[in-house]
Enzyme design. Structure first.
Site, mmCIF file in Angstrom:
data_model
loop_
_atom_site.group_PDB
_atom_site.id
_atom_site.type_symbol
_atom_site.label_atom_id
_atom_site.label_comp_id
_atom_site.label_asym_id
_atom_site.label_seq_id
_atom_site.Cartn_x
_atom_site.Cartn_y
_atom_site.Cartn_z
ATOM 1 N N ASP A 256 0.622 -1.083 0.499
ATOM 2 C CA ASP A 256 0.194 -0.183 -0.010
ATOM 3 C C ASP A 256 0.529 1.435 0.533
ATOM 4 O O ASP A 256 0.372 1.926 -0.794
ATOM 5 C CB ASP A 256 -0.541 -0.045 0.916
ATOM 6 C CG ASP A 256 -1.999 -1.157 1.204
ATOM 7 O OD1 ASP A 256 -2.084 -2.044 0.314
ATOM 8 O OD2 ASP A 256 -2.052 -1.822 2.317
ATOM 9 N N GLU B 121 1.365 -6.875 -5.083
ATOM 10 C CA GLU B 121 1.651 -5.394 -6.440
ATOM 11 C C GLU B 121 2.420 -4.881 -7.035
ATOM 12 O O GLU B 121 3.133 -4.594 -8.611
ATOM 13 C CB GLU B 121 0.612 -4.652 -5.257
ATOM 14 C CG GLU B 121 -0.107 -3.525 -6.717
ATOM 15 C CD GLU B 121 -1.062 -2.772 -6.773
ATOM 16 O OE1 GLU B 121 -1.796 -3.039 -6.149
ATOM 17 O OE2 GLU B 121 -1.496 -1.567 -7.416
HETATM 18 O O1 TRH Z 1 4.732 -6.249 0.923
HETATM 19 P P1 TRH Z 1 3.408 -7.084 -0.194
HETATM 20 O O2 TRH Z 1 2.763 -8.336 0.228
HETATM 21 O O3 TRH Z 1 2.532 -6.014 -0.470
HETATM 22 C C1 TRH Z 1 1.220 -6.391 -0.043
HETATM 23 C C2 TRH Z 1 0.437 -5.905 -1.838
HETATM 24 O O4 TRH Z 1 0.643 -4.287 -1.911
HETATM 25 C C3 TRH Z 1 -0.919 -6.326 -1.789
HETATM 26 O O5 TRH Z 1 -1.838 -6.271 -2.987
HETATM 27 C C4 TRH Z 1 -1.639 -5.674 -1.051
HETATM 28 O O6 TRH Z 1 -3.048 -6.169 -0.459
HETATM 29 C C5 TRH Z 1 -0.755 -6.013 0.366
HETATM 30 O O7 TRH Z 1 -0.027 -5.706 0.568
HETATM 31 C C6 TRH Z 1 -2.285 -5.456 2.082
HETATM 32 O O8 TRH Z 1 4.044 -6.757 -1.543
HETATM 33 P P2 TRH Z 1 4.389 -5.389 -2.821
HETATM 34 O O9 TRH Z 1 3.521 -5.301 -3.214
HETATM 35 O O10 TRH Z 1 5.191 -5.610 -3.217
HETATM 36 O O11 TRH Z 1 5.381 -4.249 -1.791
HETATM 37 C C7 TRH Z 1 6.257 -4.568 -0.983
HETATM 38 C C8 TRH Z 1 6.784 -2.841 -0.859
HETATM 39 O O12 TRH Z 1 8.111 -2.863 -0.828
HETATM 40 C C9 TRH Z 1 7.169 -2.281 -2.910
HETATM 41 O O13 TRH Z 1 6.577 -0.890 -3.280
HETATM 42 C C10 TRH Z 1 9.033 -2.759 -2.852
HETATM 43 C C11 TRH Z 1 9.459 -2.177 -1.343
HETATM 44 N N1 TRH Z 1 10.482 -3.327 -1.397
HETATM 45 C C12 TRH Z 1 11.123 -2.381 -0.744
HETATM 46 O O14 TRH Z 1 11.332 -1.203 -0.800
HETATM 47 N N2 TRH Z 1 12.438 -2.211 -0.581
HETATM 48 C C13 TRH Z 1 13.122 -4.080 -0.191
HETATM 49 O O15 TRH Z 1 13.560 -5.101 0.248
HETATM 50 C C14 TRH Z 1 11.849 -4.699 -0.206
HETATM 51 C C15 TRH Z 1 11.673 -6.607 -0.804
HETATM 52 C C16 TRH Z 1 10.789 -4.745 -0.496
#
Ligand code: TRH
Length: 381
Positions: free
Chosen positions: A19, A277
């Site tokens: 999010d 996402e």
């Molecule tokens: O963390 P998520 O599982 O988020 C999820 C999804 O958005 C899902 O649709 C939603 O319903 C749920 O949350 C509540 O996976 P996502 O979407 O890939 O988000 C991870 C974020 O973290 C992304 O912006 C990348 C960031 N990130 C970093 O900045 N540094 C890191 O080292 C990693 C591993 C991720």
């Protein structure tokens, strides 16, 4: 009459980082590329700080990368609403703020930004209006998506160029790896990033990779796949910076990276396991074979989302490649047959990398979400 300049974005961190990950990218882009005054209201600054270490979790108000970041607290302060109000992922705006919106002589454009999905119905629902039954306000639904009739996907103006420059410059990549405590990959070595949900069958992958002829370095953010790592190596998972080896496999634990560095990690790897996402989309921009694990939902809804994406993404892929990709992604998301499906998937990596480029080019040609959102807000508010 003037195009709306002031924007309020509301983000509630439900769990995980998707999010805030999406909202932070969008807020930055609206400010940087469209010259808008953006206020980003976030209820959990500690989670925000993990993807953007410049954030001070103790501040009610701060400026970061051209965006005014506000801690969304209860009770909500008395503020004048912006001309455009983006409610991310139906996070429910504070009642006091909604009342203030209704009291404005010119009603703000109220947009609910939905989750990204490849499903067909998204195009039909994108842009729909929902008038409030009790106030003189109308909410509009904005659906990101992969088809031309949706709101599109996030893509910064210079992203493709930055990615290409990085991928073509071995020195820049070596410096990046050095910053993570690694040397540049050795001959024949594959680097694979692994970002997955708890309960994933990563130990089955580790078994495959440890038995491969060529070396595999698997890069895992701290706090991810800890159980699988501990089970496979039969010892506690190390902290960030630590690594474990068996056979051809090295698993290295990375610190949770700042969002732009996470992008670079995806660009630098030969294959990326992503989830949710935002990392899912970023892996598509990284032009490398990727494996997506959708956010687990009740009644296996996420598996349906996976199928709809695979159908779209697989268009134009040779049949064998599409099958290998589909089989492996399904196995990974269901947690069954992961090890058995890996060799066929990996054998297709060259074709998958080629396809990743064609897919990204098609997506790029459809325009980006931030620009479409701006166009979605008429001048005459
Ligand atoms: O963390 P998520 O599982 O988020 C999820 C999804 O958005 C899902 O649709 C939603 O319903 C749920 O949350 C509540 O996976 P996502 O979407 O890939 O988000 C991870 C974020 O973290 C992304 O912006 C990348 C960031 N990130 C970093 O900045 N540094 C890191 O080292 C990693 C591993 C991720």
């Amino acid at each position: 009459m003037h195009p709306p300049k002031t924007w309020d974005l509301f983000c509630r961190v439900v769990d995980n980082y998707g999010d805030i990950g999406v909202c932070w990218r969008l807020a930055r882009q609206l400010a940087a590329e469209h010259g808008l005054q953006v206020r980003l209201w976030v209820d959990d600054l500690t989670a925000f700080r993990r993807i953007c270490p410049d954030i001070d979790a103790g501040l009610a108000m701060q400026s970061c990368r051209g965006v005014e970041v506000r801690h969304w607290e209860d009770p909500f302060p008395d503020v004048v609403p912006a001309e455009v109000v983006v409610e991310a992922f139906a996070c429910e705006l504070p009642e006091r703020y909604v009342q203030a919106m209704a009291a404005r002589p010119k009603k703000p454009r109220w947009i609910n930004l939905e989750y990204l999905s490849a499903e067909e119905w998204v195009g039909e629902c994108h842009g729909l209006a929902s008038p409030s039954p009790r106030l003189p306000l109308t909410k509009h639904f904005f659906f990101p998506g992969f088809a031309a009739d949706t709101g599109g996907v996030l893509l910064e103006r210079d992203l493709a160029e930055r990615c290409r420059d990085f991928q073509q410059d071995a020195r820049v990549q070596a410096t990046f790896w050095l910053g993570l405590g690694l040397t540049a990959p050795g001959p024949g070595e594959s680097r694979i990033s692994l970002f997955c949900y708890p309960g994933s069958r990563a130990e089955e992958l580790f078994t495959c990779w440890s038995g491969q002829e060529t070396p595999v370095t698997c890069l895992v953010p701290e706090g991810i796949a800890g159980e699988a790592i501990a089970a496979f190596f039969d010892q506690p998972t190390p902290a960030a910076g630590g690594s474990l080896r068996r056979g051809s496999l090295e698993v290295r634990i990375l610190p949770f990276l700042e969002q732009d560095d996470y992008d670079r990690l995806l660009w630098a790897c030969d294959c990326n396991f992503v989830r949710g996402e935002d990392s899912f989309l970023r892996a598509q921009w990284a032009l490398r074979p990727m494996v997506w694990q959708p956010y687990p939902q009740a009644e296996a809804l996420h598996l349906h989302k996976l199928e709809t994406f695979l159908r779209r993404y697989g268009e134009g892929l040779p049949e064998g490649t599409a099958r290998a990709l589909g089989d492996f992604c399904r196995a990974w998301s269901c947690g069954e047959g992961v090890g058995a499906a890996w060799p066929a998937f990996w054998a297709q990596r060259t074709a998958l990398a080629r396809h990743a480029e064609a897919w990204a080019a098609t997506l790029q040609s459809q325009g980006d979400l931030a620009a479409r959102l701006v166009q979605f807000c008429p001048d005459q508010l």
